[in-house]
Design an enzyme around this catalytic site. Sequence first.
Site, PDB file in Angstrom:
ATOM      1  CB  THR A 181      -0.909   0.048   1.233  1.00 36.29           C
ATOM      2  OG1 THR A 181      -1.840  -1.009   1.119  1.00 36.29           O
ATOM      3  CG2 THR A 181      -1.675   1.368   1.276  1.00 36.29           C
ATOM      4  CE  LYS A 212      -4.578   0.022   2.313  1.00 36.75           C
ATOM      5  NZ  LYS A 212      -4.428  -1.116   3.170  1.00 36.75           N
ATOM      6  CE  LYS A 234       0.521   5.841   4.779  1.00 37.08           C
ATOM      7  NZ  LYS A 234       1.181   4.563   4.487  1.00 37.08           N
TER       8      LYS A 234
END
Lengths: 254, 254, 254, 254
Positions: free
Chosen positions: A62, A138, A206
């Site tokens: 990711t 995502k 984040k």
Amino acid sequence: MMTREFAKAGAFRGNNPADVVQSCDITFTCVSDSVAVRDVVFGNQGVLQGISKGKCYVEMSTVDEETVQDVADAVMARGGTFLEAPVCGSRVPALEGMLTILTSGDRKLYDDCFSCFEAMGRKSFYLGNEVGTATRMKLIHNMILGTVMASLAEGMALAEKVGLDQEDLHEVLCLGALNCPTINHKSQAIMNQRFDTHFPLQHQQKDLRLVLSMGDSVEQPLYLAAASNELYKKARRLGMSESDISAVYKATVS
Amino acid sequence: MMTREFAKAGAFRGNNPADVVQSCDITFTCVSDSVAVRDVVFGNQGVLQGISKGKCYVEMSTVDEETVQDVADAVMARGGTFLEAPVCGSRVPALEGMLTILTSGDRKLYDDCFSCFEAMGRKSFYLGNEVGTATRMKLIHNMILGTVMASLAEGMALAEKVGLDQEDLHEVLCLGALNCPTINHKSQAIMNQRFDTHFPLQHQQKDLRLVLSMGDSVEQPLYLAAASNELYKKARRLGMSESDISAVYKATVS
Amino acid sequence: MMTREFAKAGAFRGNNPADVVQSCDITFTCVSDSVAVRDVVFGNQGVLQGISKGKCYVEMSTVDEETVQDVADAVMARGGTFLEAPVCGSRVPALEGMLTILTSGDRKLYDDCFSCFEAMGRKSFYLGNEVGTATRMKLIHNMILGTVMASLAEGMALAEKVGLDQEDLHEVLCLGALNCPTINHKSQAIMNQRFDTHFPLQHQQKDLRLVLSMGDSVEQPLYLAAASNELYKKARRLGMSESDISAVYKATVS
Amino acid sequence: MMTREFAKAGAFRGNNPADVVQSCDITFTCVSDSVAVRDVVFGNQGVLQGISKGKCYVEMSTVDEETVQDVADAVMARGGTFLEAPVCGSRVPALEGMLTILTSGDRKLYDDCFSCFEAMGRKSFYLGNEVGTATRMKLIHNMILGTVMASLAEGMALAEKVGLDQEDLHEVLCLGALNCPTINHKSQAIMNQRFDTHFPLQHQQKDLRLVLSMGDSVEQPLYLAAASNELYKKARRLGMSESDISAVYKATVS
């Protein structure tokens, strides 16, 4: 160690990423973050040096949309085929084969990988041929996750303040329409003040930052995600960066 | 009509609340809001006029803490016994006997009602003898519900803006750790732009207002609940007061 | 003591509010809050008992809209004339005769009081004959004040975190388009960590709560005021209720 | 055209940035954004090609911290001396010589430029030798500006909703402790629905984004700035990007 066991079982063990890519039709990578991805792909003896026409590369790490685009461009410029395939789910679903795999990029490569994805996770999605699409999905998933977590933390904090038993709130939530693994496990984590890391709080923050920036680029206001982001920042300030996302509770009671 | 059928089955049909209370050991009430509760209890031929020593009264309506306290005080002043028992869950769980019943007040009365609660809902909780406790629990539950709903709306709005299919997001959510009836049904409602009322948006916003006021009284900051409350206000402004809470989506895309 | 000096100068000193009202054409009241207002007006030997046809009553206390309406109704029911006249400005402007007086209610009474208002403050406004109008204006003024204060606190906190001198930020602000007494004095208060009370933080938070409730009633979302309100709640939790509003800084650095 | 007039008055007119730098001891640049700065500095015949030992370069454009650092590094690597000097204030203060100049970098260069800065603006600050310091100060100033503006917009919107005259609110604000050019001019802009651009809304939103990212890097929660940022995004969505920041009002009433 791990690779040694795979080797015993008959697997080929490459000396470096380029070596692996050269000896395989399809290479899957899953490392921790963008820096690690850039190192594996662009580094000395990296993935890129093994890519040639016909080679297939699947990035399961990711990372931010820019990194995934850079990797895709570089792979394709050398004649390779690219698929991004980030994964939804943390430690426990991974161990239980219950991950959801989100993909975008080359359709044929997705089809070729389909059986592998079935083995790794519970379900895979092909979301389109535009690189970055799976990463966007995502991030939105994690935006909702982070806000649900932060709202639960506010509820647990308020419950305690007004003299309710947090365990009762946990039970009430688990009997109702909000009953899901996140609500169930994270309310227990708060109740027991045990913030063992499943998904590190700093990664959650984040992701919120990245999704707010995405909202920025398409002019979509995200009031709740923005407020959540500030709460996670506060939790980081309290030293909870490497704890589980449930430690955002600390930000609501400090 | 409904009462006629109960009567056919052998039930006694009182002419007014006082009449019912006089002829029963335990009376249960469940009406729509604080105004209706005050009418039934304090009105002419109301509940209060039937209360005498030994009578038991169970208030299942969801009202504000002040109203429930007023009713409790009045019932007890006349020698009656009081239990508040608001309910978590909307239309569908009610039809399926899956409601959660939250109670506080007289413990013995709770025990006496236990089998009735079992018949009406899935599970009942006795949260303590202090009147208002059950109402506070219900409000905190609904605070989390409202914020989860609003966060889902932000996610669905962002998905569409960045070119993702809302149905894909719905599926990804339902496969992951956030899978619960609320996330499942409300994401479908948004996807299909069908905001049939299960829980009216204006009631959700009222509950957020009450819970923020509760947070105020105990000095508990609630950044997410406060931001959610503003989003629901916005949705009311757009004419969605009587639609389902999922219509908060309108506030994120207007 | 104070009244003794006025008496020396020739003023009439009544024994109670009713006594004062009976001996004057126009009575001005300015006390601390709604409870005090209700006491002075509705209490034994209170204002109301002195009101008769032709008597004029000016309420200068800052109270909620409901209280001001109750007082107005009671005064007018006895044949009196009513004007509400809350005041904008705290300790220093009061001492310097720089208050702004906001009024609504009876127009003729405003005209009759005009010269008095000139003596008490810098400027008076007649905002209309509907009781409550002046209170609404004052609350909106204080909503902006509270948010400006909280934003300044965030800026000062961030300045320190990134290694800037708070005094430099204070100077930069005072040289630019944001230069006003609030920005000037409150940034100094923060810089010197001196939160001597000009306007008590708990009153600011109460005003934010009232204005959010007003926004609620007209379906006006107020995202910034809502976030500010939560910050002031946090400051109250840190024990700053009776400090100056500038102590909201504590909520941004804890 | 402009340069022609300067030339007539005796100024030297270079053919490109390198040319200018080579013929001057100190060069000042002020262009619109980071892209323009990078073009002027790193481009063909750009500033960098004129820099040699002893040359002084003052960057007055407002850019992000990364760009200013890149320029500083490049100038110093060639033996040059660097000072950043972004400016606070928009169109009107610029015309009136009322700008505030914020500087950081080489102290001696600041001293040498002092008289020039006096001529250009009202006051200059030397904030330290670390490059980026002046940029950080400017961003914090603009964060407060943006939040004050957005709060004023909420107040004006609420005033109208509750039946007050926006002009009265404007006057009340201008008589009180919040009286400053921003509050004064921007409330008039809203009142008159005239959003002529002094400071473009999209630049304000960009500054909020940058300051939130700065808060992120030092773990400073900024609830109000975050909520403001979302409001400005909303205004951008409504097509107000190039209007004045006062057009954030549109986001509060739509």
